[in-house]
Design a protein around this motif. Structure first.
Motif, PDB file in Angstrom:
ATOM      1  N   TYR A  65       0.825  -1.214   0.000  1.00  0.00           N
ATOM      2  CA  TYR A  65       0.000   0.000   0.000  1.00  0.00           C
ATOM      3  C   TYR A  65       0.859   1.265   0.000  1.00  0.00           C
ATOM      4  CZ  TYR A  65       0.998  -0.753   4.973  1.00  0.00           C
ATOM      5  OH  TYR A  65       1.616  -0.987   6.175  1.00  0.00           O
ATOM      6  N   GLU A  66       2.085   1.156   0.527  1.00  0.00           N
ATOM      7  CA  GLU A  66       2.966   2.327   0.541  1.00  0.00           C
ATOM      8  C   GLU A  66       3.391   2.728  -0.873  1.00  0.00           C
ATOM      9  OE1 GLU A  66       5.030   1.697   4.956  1.00  0.00           O
ATOM     10  OE2 GLU A  66       6.180   1.268   3.130  1.00  0.00           O
ATOM     11  N   PHE A  70      -0.291   5.181   0.255  1.00  0.00           N
ATOM     12  CA  PHE A  70      -1.046   5.098   1.504  1.00  0.00           C
ATOM     13  C   PHE A  70      -0.096   4.849   2.675  1.00  0.00           C
ATOM     14  CE2 PHE A  70      -4.060   4.035  -1.813  1.00  0.00           C
ATOM     15  CZ  PHE A  70      -5.156   4.821  -1.460  1.00  0.00           C
ATOM     16  N   PHE A  73      -2.072   0.211   6.281  1.00  0.00           N
ATOM     17  CA  PHE A  73      -2.986  -0.777   5.706  1.00  0.00           C
ATOM     18  C   PHE A  73      -4.424  -0.375   5.975  1.00  0.00           C
ATOM     19  CE2 PHE A  73      -5.164  -5.001   6.027  1.00  0.00           C
ATOM     20  CZ  PHE A  73      -5.083  -5.327   4.670  1.00  0.00           C
ATOM     21  N   GLN A  75      -5.612   2.678   6.263  1.00  0.00           N
ATOM     22  CA  GLN A  75      -5.971   3.751   5.337  1.00  0.00           C
ATOM     23  C   GLN A  75      -6.217   3.196   3.931  1.00  0.00           C
ATOM     24  OE1 GLN A  75      -3.014   6.626   3.664  1.00  0.00           O
ATOM     25  NE2 GLN A  75      -4.107   8.131   4.935  1.00  0.00           N
ATOM     26  N   TYR A  76      -5.405   2.238   3.519  1.00  0.00           N
ATOM     27  CA  TYR A  76      -5.570   1.631   2.200  1.00  0.00           C
ATOM     28  C   TYR A  76      -6.930   0.950   2.076  1.00  0.00           C
ATOM     29  CZ  TYR A  76      -5.095  -1.847  -1.498  1.00  0.00           C
ATOM     30  OH  TYR A  76      -5.310  -2.628  -2.600  1.00  0.00           O
ATOM     31  N   CYS A  77      -7.306   0.192   3.096  1.00  0.00           N
ATOM     32  CA  CYS A  77      -8.589  -0.506   3.057  1.00  0.00           C
ATOM     33  C   CYS A  77      -9.763   0.468   2.989  1.00  0.00           C
ATOM     34  CB  CYS A  77      -8.740  -1.404   4.289  1.00  0.00           C
ATOM     35  SG  CYS A  77      -7.618  -2.822   4.301  1.00  0.00           S
ATOM     36  N   ARG A  80      -9.030   3.148  -0.410  1.00  0.00           N
ATOM     37  CA  ARG A  80      -8.887   2.538  -1.738  1.00  0.00           C
ATOM     38  C   ARG A  80      -9.945   1.466  -1.989  1.00  0.00           C
ATOM     39  NH1 ARG A  80      -5.681   3.867  -6.258  1.00  0.00           N
ATOM     40  NH2 ARG A  80      -4.900   1.981  -7.305  1.00  0.00           N
TER      41      ARG A  80
END
Length: 261
Positions: A65-66, A70, A73, A75-77, A80
């Motif tokens: 995710y980086e 992001f 993880f 924040q990614y979930c 995104r």
């Protein structure tokens, strides 16, 4: 039919190609081998949560995710995938459980995340010292076949633990407080009932005797939402806010912990 003027997201290519092969080009029509291939794909789609959980775990473990901007993880979930971290965690655990069964030779697995989670938690209640997932699943399949009953999350739990679901008690909660609780639950990726149960368990010191019930965003039939006096509502709201703040801090520490294998 799809045309060259239509624009589809890249992830939809497989659906467009499948439509063309089945209904336009008729690539698969009337061939025994083709029918067998398509049937295998349908069975694989039945257990699609396994692949999803594996991919989620890889993104978490390798921090992919980086590479797409992001910071975490979580924040990614949420940003995104538009899914709460709670959902991702449960899907990863369900995939791990199903993969364990697959590597042990099972050809029938839990149908969804809920069933896999029920098997996982029930097996842990049977034994804390060793992993009883395989033996518990064997028992579930044999019992389901002999009784002629379909597999559900509740059926799995009852078969493994031998315990019946306990009746739920009524609760009178002011409408304004219920609405606040519902908003908080939505922000955390949970149902209102689920968050309320967790808050109560936190208050009782983490006791494990509260059983789950179907998730929803509105009060259930057993939850009476009635108006309360200003004094009662203020006191209840203050206690609830304190409990929610404590619960949120505990959850954040848990989700930010390093990923387990």
């Amino acid at each position: 039919m799809p045309t060259s003027e239509m624009e589809f997201p890249s992830w939809a290519d497989t659906f467009v190609n499948t439509w063309l092969e089945l209904f336009w080009d008729e690539t698969w029509k009337g061939e025994d081998e083709a029918i067998a291939i398509l049937e295998r794909e349908m069975i694989g789609a039945r257990y699609s949560y396994i692949k999803e959980g594996m991919i989620l775990k890889a993104f978490q473990l390798y921090k992919w995710y980086e590479q797409i901007g992001f910071k975490s993880f979580k924040q990614y979930c949420e940003k995104r995938l538009k899914k709460p971290i709670f959902y991702a965690k449960k899907t990863i655990e369900a995939a791990q459980t199903a993969w364990r069964l697959l590597t042990e030779g099972f050809t029938e697995l839990p149908d969804n995340v809920s069933q896999a989670q029920s098997l996982r938690s029930s097996a842990r209640r049977v034994s804390q010292e060793c992993d009883e997932t395989v033996s518990c699943w064997e028992k579930v399949l044999e019992t389901s076949k002999s009784e002629g009953k379909p597999l559900t999350a509740n059926y799995i739990e009852r078969t493994v633990t031998g315990e019946e679901l306990k009746p739920m008690a009524n609760a009178k909660i002011p409408r304004s407080d219920w609405d606040k609780l519902a908003k908080k639950a939505k922000d955390m990726g949970k149902s209102t009932q689920e968050l309320l149960r967790e808050v109560v368990k936190d208050y009782l010191g983490g006791e494990k005797d509260l059983d789950p019930e179907p998730e929803d965003s509105e009060p259930s039939e057993n939850t009476k939402v009635e108006p309360a006096s200003p004094e009662v509502e203020a006191a209840w709201t203050n206690d609830l806010n304190l409990l929610l703040q404590e619960h949120s801090v505990t959850n954040q520490r848990y989700y930010d912990a390093p990923p387990d294998d």
